[in-house]
Design an enzyme around this catalytic site. Structure first.
Site, PDB file in Angstrom:
ATOM      1  N   ARG A  97      30.920  -1.671  38.113  1.00 19.60           N
ATOM      2  CA  ARG A  97      31.519  -2.401  39.237  1.00 19.60           C
ATOM      3  C   ARG A  97      32.200  -3.687  38.778  1.00 19.60           C
ATOM      4  NH1 ARG A  97      30.031  -5.123  44.785  1.00 19.60           N
ATOM      5  NH2 ARG A  97      31.585  -4.018  46.020  1.00 19.60           N
ATOM      6  N   HIS A 124      36.050  -4.488  39.535  1.00 16.94           N
ATOM      7  CA  HIS A 124      36.505  -5.648  40.312  1.00 16.94           C
ATOM      8  C   HIS A 124      37.344  -6.618  39.480  1.00 16.94           C
ATOM      9  CE1 HIS A 124      33.931  -5.493  44.210  1.00 16.94           C
ATOM     10  NE2 HIS A 124      34.398  -4.313  43.877  1.00 16.94           N
ATOM     11  N   HIS A 167      31.266   6.239  42.989  1.00 19.88           N
ATOM     12  CA  HIS A 167      30.137   5.997  43.891  1.00 19.88           C
ATOM     13  C   HIS A 167      29.021   7.017  43.725  1.00 19.88           C
ATOM     14  CE1 HIS A 167      32.228   3.018  46.879  1.00 19.88           C
ATOM     15  NE2 HIS A 167      31.906   2.471  45.716  1.00 19.88           N
ATOM     16  N   TRP A 171      24.436   6.448  47.086  1.00 18.46           N
ATOM     17  CA  TRP A 171      25.257   7.562  47.580  1.00 18.46           C
ATOM     18  C   TRP A 171      24.697   8.914  47.145  1.00 18.46           C
ATOM     19  CZ3 TRP A 171      27.222   2.895  45.885  1.00 18.46           C
ATOM     20  CH2 TRP A 171      28.135   2.250  46.718  1.00 18.46           C
TER      21      TRP A 171
HETATM   22 FE1  DDH Z   1      32.478   0.557  45.087  1.00 14.12          FE
HETATM   23  N1  DDH Z   1      31.204  -0.454  46.326  1.00 14.12           N
HETATM   24  N2  DDH Z   1      33.908   0.496  46.508  1.00 14.12           N
HETATM   25  N3  DDH Z   1      33.780   1.411  43.797  1.00 14.12           N
HETATM   26  N4  DDH Z   1      31.054   0.480  43.659  1.00 14.12           N
HETATM   27  C1  DDH Z   1      29.905  -0.796  46.063  1.00 14.12           C
HETATM   28  C2  DDH Z   1      29.194  -0.499  44.931  1.00 14.12           C
HETATM   29  C3  DDH Z   1      29.751   0.133  43.823  1.00 14.12           C
HETATM   30  C4  DDH Z   1      33.794  -0.029  47.761  1.00 14.12           C
HETATM   31  C5  DDH Z   1      32.722  -0.780  48.233  1.00 14.12           C
HETATM   32  C6  DDH Z   1      31.522  -0.917  47.579  1.00 14.12           C
HETATM   33  C7  DDH Z   1      35.062   1.770  44.069  1.00 14.12           C
HETATM   34  C8  DDH Z   1      35.633   1.773  45.333  1.00 14.12           C
HETATM   35  C9  DDH Z   1      35.112   1.167  46.449  1.00 14.12           C
HETATM   36  C10 DDH Z   1      31.192   0.991  42.388  1.00 14.12           C
HETATM   37  C11 DDH Z   1      32.364   1.418  41.789  1.00 14.12           C
HETATM   38  C12 DDH Z   1      33.588   1.597  42.446  1.00 14.12           C
HETATM   39  C13 DDH Z   1      29.379  -1.509  47.174  1.00 14.12           C
HETATM   40  C14 DDH Z   1      27.976  -2.072  47.270  1.00 14.12           C
HETATM   41  C15 DDH Z   1      30.367  -1.581  48.122  1.00 14.12           C
HETATM   42  C16 DDH Z   1      30.290  -2.227  49.494  1.00 14.12           C
HETATM   43  C17 DDH Z   1      27.885  -3.454  46.580  1.00 14.12           C
HETATM   44  C18 DDH Z   1      26.486  -4.007  46.667  1.00 14.12           C
HETATM   45  O1  DDH Z   1      25.989  -4.196  47.783  1.00 14.12           O
HETATM   46  O2  DDH Z   1      25.895  -4.246  45.593  1.00 14.12           O
HETATM   47  C19 DDH Z   1      34.959   0.310  48.547  1.00 14.12           C
HETATM   48  C20 DDH Z   1      35.202  -0.126  49.978  1.00 14.12           C
HETATM   49  C21 DDH Z   1      35.755   1.072  47.738  1.00 14.12           C
HETATM   50  C22 DDH Z   1      37.028   1.739  48.127  1.00 14.12           C
HETATM   51  O3  DDH Z   1      37.551   1.415  49.259  1.00 14.12           O
HETATM   52  C23 DDH Z   1      37.580   2.704  47.487  1.00 14.12           C
HETATM   53  C24 DDH Z   1      35.742   2.146  42.863  1.00 14.12           C
HETATM   54  C25 DDH Z   1      37.213   2.575  42.808  1.00 14.12           C
HETATM   55  C26 DDH Z   1      34.820   2.037  41.850  1.00 14.12           C
HETATM   56  C27 DDH Z   1      35.018   2.296  40.388  1.00 14.12           C
HETATM   57  O4  DDH Z   1      34.194   1.947  39.592  1.00 14.12           O
HETATM   58  C28 DDH Z   1      36.213   2.967  39.896  1.00 14.12           C
HETATM   59  C29 DDH Z   1      29.893   1.007  41.742  1.00 14.12           C
HETATM   60  C30 DDH Z   1      29.620   1.559  40.340  1.00 14.12           C
HETATM   61  C31 DDH Z   1      28.982   0.463  42.635  1.00 14.12           C
HETATM   62  C32 DDH Z   1      27.486   0.285  42.448  1.00 14.12           C
HETATM   63  C33 DDH Z   1      27.165  -1.129  42.023  1.00 14.12           C
HETATM   64  C34 DDH Z   1      25.696  -1.373  41.885  1.00 14.12           C
HETATM   65  O5  DDH Z   1      25.332  -2.535  41.730  1.00 14.12           O
HETATM   66  O6  DDH Z   1      24.894  -0.436  41.903  1.00 14.12           O
END
Ligand code: DDH
Length: 287
Positions: free
Chosen positions: A44, A48, A171, A187
């Site tokens: 993540r 970001h 996810h 998920w």
């Molecule tokens: Fe995500 N993401 N993501 N995400 N994401 C969250 C957690 C993780 C969105 C929202 C959230 C991608 C796209 C989207 C990962 C990877 C990727 C969380 C929870 C939210 C909310 C955060 C928390 O509470 O800790 C949304 C909205 C989108 C979208 O609209 C497409 C993408 C593209 C990726 C990527 O890596 C390519 C990962 C891994 C997590 C888990 C993090 C954790 O600490 O566990």
């Protein structure tokens, strides 16, 4: 007088493999975090750092590691990512020649491969920039929205519909935390292993609104232990997105191939690599 040419340390593949190995061994060692791994939060962080890119202005992206600084570190979407940055800090101390920007992306690459995902080719070349290069808030997706928002956000980075769906398969990893995003739960049933389960579960489970005081999210009817965000559900509610969800649910190999390609593209957005720079594939710990 003639002075000797100063020896500039020019790190090569083996040097970056050593950094990779250090991250991988820390991942193995620090297994008391969350579901047993820092892997998801490292992915993540890399996402970001990269997902702030704007193709029109060429601003944002992984070049800079500006999330080290306020205001970017305080953006709501980045809540909790300090855990990932702190995890990598001792690695930076041991290999001070690597830039934070290259390190954060290498962290994502290492985490994906060590969580049994596909090979993610990598090349260094990112430079750290100061707080002045922080991007404005609002460039990362808002989980409470739907397909129009997803397209606005990801088209701005230069992605198409297929790529949006492939990226979202990340996810399969990790979870939502009430003290970070406000959402709650994982998920999939195996949040520290990359698989195409995210797509399978989207299609196969019955999803209902979770009844609680938190932000609107879905839960699976059967076990009530899994979750989907409104943006996740948009992938099956939108016909064009859904075609790709079905393809990836049916074919993990196709998902791995497309995921690798699209995450390499994400991680390289806006990075001014040297001409002829080549990508490397790092060996996993168990290879
Ligand atoms: Fe995500 N993401 N993501 N995400 N994401 C969250 C957690 C993780 C969105 C929202 C959230 C991608 C796209 C989207 C990962 C990877 C990727 C969380 C929870 C939210 C909310 C955060 C928390 O509470 O800790 C949304 C909205 C989108 C979208 O609209 C497409 C993408 C593209 C990726 C990527 O890596 C390519 C990962 C891994 C997590 C888990 C993090 C954790 O600490 O566990």
């Amino acid at each position: 007088g003639a002075s000797a040419t100063p020896k500039v340390f020019a790190p090569k593949f083996d040097d970056y493999q050593a950094v990779y190995n250090e991250i991988a061994s820390r991942l193995e060692e620090k297994d008391d975090y969350d579901d047993g791994s820092y892997g998801p939060v490292l992915v993540r962080l890399a996402w970001h750092a990269s997902g702030t890119y704007d193709k029109e202005t060429g601003t944002g992206g992984s070049n800079g590691a500006t999330m080290r600084f306020a205001p970017e570190s305080d953006h709501g979407a980045n809540a909790g990512l300090k855990a990932a940055r702190d995890f990598l800090e001792p690695v930076k101390a041991k290999f001070p020649w690597i830039t934070y920007s290259d390190l954060w992306i290498l962290g994502g690459v290492c985490a994906i491969q060590e969580m049994l995902g596909p090979q993610i080719p990598y090349r260094p070349g990112r430079n750290d920039r100061d707080a002045a290069a922080c991007t404005p808030d609002g460039r990362l997706p808002d989980a409470s929205q739907a397909q129009d928002h997803l397209r606005n956000i990801f088209y701005r980075m230069g992605f198409n519909d297929q790529e949006i769906v492939a990226l979202s398969g990340a996810h399969a990893l990790g979870r939502c935390h009430t003290d970070r995003s406000g959402f709650d739960g994982p998920w999939t049933f195996s949040p520290t292993v990359l698989t195409n389960d995210y797509y399978k579960l989207l299609l196969d489970e019955k999803w209902q609104w979770k009844k609680w005081n938190g932000p609107k999210q879905y839960e699976d009817k059967k076990t009530k232990s899994l979750m989907m965000l409104p943006t996740d559900m948009a992938l099956i509610q939108d016909k064009k997105f859904n075609q790709w969800v079905e393809k990836y649910a049916a074919d993990n190999e196709l998902f791995f191939k497309d995921f690798s390609n699209v995450i390499v593209k994400l991680f390289e957005l806006g990075v001014p690599f040297a001409e002829n720079s080549e990508r490397w594939v790092f060996k996993t710990v168990n290879a």
